[in-house]
Enzyme design. Sequence first.
Site, short mmCIF file in Angstrom:
data_model
loop_
_atom_site.label_atom_id
_atom_site.label_comp_id
_atom_site.label_asym_id
_atom_site.label_seq_id
_atom_site.Cartn_x
_atom_site.Cartn_y
_atom_site.Cartn_z
CG MET A 87 -1.72 1.15 1.55
SD MET A 87 -0.85 2.46 2.43
CE MET A 87 -1.66 2.41 4.01
CE LYS A 182 -7.53 10.96 13.50
NZ LYS A 182 -6.11 11.30 13.47
C1 GLT Z 1 -1.57 9.37 9.64
C2 GLT Z 1 -2.97 9.03 10.10
C3 GLT Z 1 -3.36 7.68 9.73
C4 GLT Z 1 -3.42 7.42 8.27
C5 GLT Z 1 -2.14 7.54 7.57
C6 GLT Z 1 -2.37 7.51 6.09
S1 GLT Z 1 -1.15 8.78 8.10
O1 GLT Z 1 -0.63 8.85 10.53
O2 GLT Z 1 -3.06 9.22 11.51
O3 GLT Z 1 -4.54 7.26 10.33
O4 GLT Z 1 -3.76 6.06 8.09
O5 GLT Z 1 -2.18 8.71 5.46
MN MN Z 2 -4.96 7.01 13.93
#
Ligand code: GLT
Ligand code: MN
Length: 386
Positions: A87, A182
């Site tokens: 990935m 997120k």
């Molecule tokens: C970053 C973030 C992650 C992501 C990554 C991908 S980078 O550290 O906190 O959750 O998966 O860009």
């Molecule tokens: Mn994270």
Amino acid sequence: MYEPRPEHKFTFGLWTVGNIGRDPFGEAVRARLEPDYVVHKLAELGAYGVNLHDEDLIPRGTSPTERAAILRRFKKALEETGLKVPMVTANLFSDPAFKDGALTSPDPWVRAYALKKSLETMDLGAELGAQIYVVWPGREGAEVEATGKAQKAWGWFREALNFMAAYSEDQGYGYRFALEPKPNEPRGDIYLPTVGSMLALIGTLERPHLFGLNPEFAHETMAGLNFVHAVAQALDAGKLFHIDLNDQRMSRFDQDLRFGAENLKASFFLVDLLEHSGYDGPRHFDAHALRTEDEVGVWAFARGCMRTYLILKEKARAFREDPEVKALLDEYYRADPEPLALLGPYSPEKAQKLKALTLPEVRRSRGYALEALDQLAVEHLLGVRG
Ligand code: GLT
Ligand code: MN
Ligand code: MN
């Protein structure tokens, strides 16, 4: 017995074991590790692969000659160890240009630059054999609503994803794009906060079959959501393309703790789900060692993630094979033929019969024995059964 091996498909990001321990209040506590060194260490520990952001390998501002030298060294390490790069992803969050969004910046210069960076990362990944492209829209969000950007951002983000998928097809790269939700951090609110919102977005894309999810344990947990349910929904939709394993306490900053460090029970049911789902993609640990650790602690952390996964896998197997568990589950799912014949696809006859149905009183008073079942899970986890 719990020795990690490449066939377990454990992967780490260069940014995870390479994390230098900076936080919003404190400076780095560890030195940067060279990518080829990380490759050798991960291979020694039994990992399958290493993932990366463009900038983890090729820092911004690297000259073309330096770039070639870095790539040569990195590829040599991959060849020597057999480690894969399943990935890749573009860093669309560090550069000051991205402070108000990358692919959804209000400034078209920035949007174009973020897209260029994404295409170049796809080129880099293709050169390293990557098949999965993660998109984490960490800066695609807001603290201020007055701009009304929330209404436009979806369109910009969709346009960029469509562009990237078309480019991948055009180049014959064959990427599968894994979108990572997120709820917040680094933005006050990120536009696509949960697995559910990402799944809904995929249906609006030009090539939905090329898009899936990269759910992260910590991210759903930050929002107080049930990660096992989120992964189950992604699996049901055929959209679990990748997974970020780590741990997290609810309602805190993104902790990215060692897998299993905090929520052992949820981790147990997650491993149980993954191992019985037919998911055969990488088990990626998007976590990092605590800021208290030196390099020794970093490798203890990495080994710990993999060992805990393998231990939970063994516990999940024993739990599913436990005759008492099986008996309780048989009873839990026992299905009488009479109501079953009334369910399933619609027919006018079934509708008529359903309206005539009387629920037997015992269906109200029955118990589901979930206390006993859950206690068995706890006892397996505590190591007194199986
Ligand atoms: C970053 C973030 C992650 C992501 C990554 C991908 S980078 O550290 O906190 O959750 O998966 O860009
Ligand atoms: Mn994270
Ligand atoms: Mn992640």
